[in-house]
Design an enzyme around this catalytic site. Structure first.
Site, short mmCIF file in Angstrom:
data_model
loop_
_atom_site.label_atom_id
_atom_site.label_comp_id
_atom_site.label_asym_id
_atom_site.label_seq_id
_atom_site.Cartn_x
_atom_site.Cartn_y
_atom_site.Cartn_z
N CYS A 34 0.95 -1.27 0.06
CA CYS A 34 -0.03 0.05 -0.12
C CYS A 34 1.13 1.17 -0.11
O CYS A 34 1.53 1.39 1.17
CB CYS A 34 -1.19 0.14 1.14
SG CYS A 34 -1.82 -1.54 1.55
N CYS A 84 1.27 3.71 3.07
CA CYS A 84 1.43 3.21 4.53
C CYS A 84 2.78 2.96 4.83
O CYS A 84 3.55 2.24 4.29
CB CYS A 84 0.59 1.73 4.60
SG CYS A 84 0.43 1.15 6.12
N CYS A 121 -14.05 -2.95 17.43
CA CYS A 121 -13.63 -3.23 16.04
C CYS A 121 -12.34 -3.36 15.92
O CYS A 121 -11.38 -3.23 16.56
CB CYS A 121 -14.04 -1.59 15.36
SG CYS A 121 -13.96 -1.75 13.47
N CYS A 180 -17.18 -1.85 8.14
CA CYS A 180 -16.84 -0.56 8.27
C CYS A 180 -15.71 -0.41 6.98
O CYS A 180 -14.66 -0.94 7.11
CB CYS A 180 -16.17 -0.39 9.55
SG CYS A 180 -15.07 1.28 9.74
N ARG A 209 -17.42 8.58 9.17
CA ARG A 209 -16.18 8.82 10.26
C ARG A 209 -15.17 9.66 9.71
O ARG A 209 -14.54 9.42 8.43
CB ARG A 209 -15.39 7.52 10.72
CG ARG A 209 -16.49 6.56 11.25
CD ARG A 209 -15.78 5.30 11.80
NE ARG A 209 -16.99 4.41 12.38
CZ ARG A 209 -17.59 4.58 13.15
NH1 ARG A 209 -17.23 5.33 14.25
NH2 ARG A 209 -18.72 3.65 13.66
#
Length: 375
Positions: A83, A86, A156, A216, A288
């Site tokens: 990614c 990241c 979560c 999510c 969010r």
């Protein structure tokens, strides 16, 4: 009194923690949006778009409620994925140092601190591609989930790709939600990540949903994408069998050593426009306001709330980027007349928690009846 005690012992504690489940209105949401329809919503004059989003928000949710969430990195760095945003990828040289999975006690202590400061959801992230070969680590995480859930908090996790059986085990442990972001549109995705396909991400989301866990899933703005990619992301989640329970909107925080370290910050207007368009299309979803919020002036955050954002991450930090502290966030909410959302109050979470809530209410009614008889 003996009958009261007998009733109390007969109900497993972890099965009736969702005591704040709200009444669930009958709300019709669309799952057949076209990309053209969403593009037209996205392209509307900004003030008109924010007004429309605010109206939709007030029709379907309490617009004065904001959920406070706290995120903890329980296993940092060393991830084999590529990614490009990241710092936890092992393919890049970044300031983030790899570490082992944390023990249970420091995680539970962090959850207690978060709850004391008003957070009602505690999120745990581990930098893994998947859970293959991590049986002992997964068992430890399952225990973390049980203990955080036992505190009455929503819990979560984000652990990479999941199999259906792993999702089932997380559900049985008491997991409320699983985060697995799509990041961007299907078309732009290969420019950001090549080590995991878009369909692999969707497969994990399917496994989570099928296990009865709230999904999510959102994205990151500022990856180099265009407006049509932001629309594509919203379109993708809007056409899922169930809209995600929550849709995180992250603004890229460029980190030295990653391929995107020199990306320009996404404009504030683009952030607001994305939130507002998502609110119109996903009326019952929690939106969010996530990474990058700590750099925004309070007035800009307030406009995001007006546009439909109704959850924030608060506390000491995100996974690898800064976070606004609890005291500052609570003071800001007081100034704007906003209240913290209770655990299990959001309608989509409540729907999946109904069996637990019903069991709790049944037990409580029996206990009340016993008290009356014994009196």
């Amino acid at each position: 009194m003996l009958r009261l005690l007998a009733h109390q012992k007969s109900v497993p504690f972890r099965r009736y923690l969702a005591i704040h489940a709200a009444s669930i209105p009958s709300t019709v949401t669309r799952h057949d949006w076209t990309r053209q329809e969403i593009q037209e919503i996205f392209d509307a004059p900004l003030m008109d778009l924010v007004f429309r989003a605010a109206s939709v928000h007030r029709k379907h949710q309490d617009a004065n409620k904001i959920q406070l969430c706290t995120l903890m990195n329980i296993k940092t760095g060393g991830c084999t994925e590529d990614c490009s945003y990241c710092s936890q990828s092992s393919r890049y040289s970044t300031p983030t140092q790899a570490s082992r999975l944390l023990d249970i006690e420091p995680v539970i202590e962090a959850a207690r601190k978060a709850k004391e400061n008003g957070s009602t959801r505690f999120c745990m992230g581990a930098a893994w591609r998947d859970l293959a070969g991590r049986k002992r680590g997964f068992e430890r995480i399952l225990q973390m989930v049980r203990e955080v859930r036992g505190m009455g908090m929503e819990v979560c996790t984000t652990l990479g790709m999941l199999s259906p059986d792993q999702a089932r085990q997380l559900k049985e442990a008491g997991l409320t939600a699983y985060n697995h972001n799509l990041d961007t549109s299907r078309e732009f995705y290969p420019q950001v990540i090549t080590s995991r396909s878009y369909d692999e991400r969707l497969n994990t989301i399917d496994a989570v949903r099928d296990a009865g866990i709230s999904v999510c899933s959102g994205g990151i703005l500022g990856l180099g994408e265009k407006d049509e990619d932001r629309v594509g992301l919203i379109w993708e989640v809007s056409n899922m069998p169930e809209h995600p329970e929550s849709f995180p909107v992250n603004a890229l925080v460029p980190i030295a050593g990653t391929p995107l370290e020199k990306n320009e910050p996404v404009s504030y207007h683009t952030l607001v426009r994305t939130i507002a368009a998502a609110r119109v299309v996903l009326p019952t979803t929690i939106i969010r306001l996530a990474a990058g919020r700590n750099t925004m002036p309070e007035s800009e955050q307030a406009m995001c709330f007006m546009a439909g954002a109704n959850a924030i991450f608060t506390g000491e930090q995100m996974l690898t980027t800064p976070c606004s502290p609890w005291d500052e966030d609570k003071a800001m909410m007081d100034r704007w007349g906003l209240e913290g959302m209770r655990s299990f109050e959001q309608v989509n979470v409540a729907r999946k928690e109904q069996p637990a809530a019903a069991l709790f209410n049944e037990s409580r009614n029996k206990e009340d009846a016993s008290v009356v008889v014994d009196a």
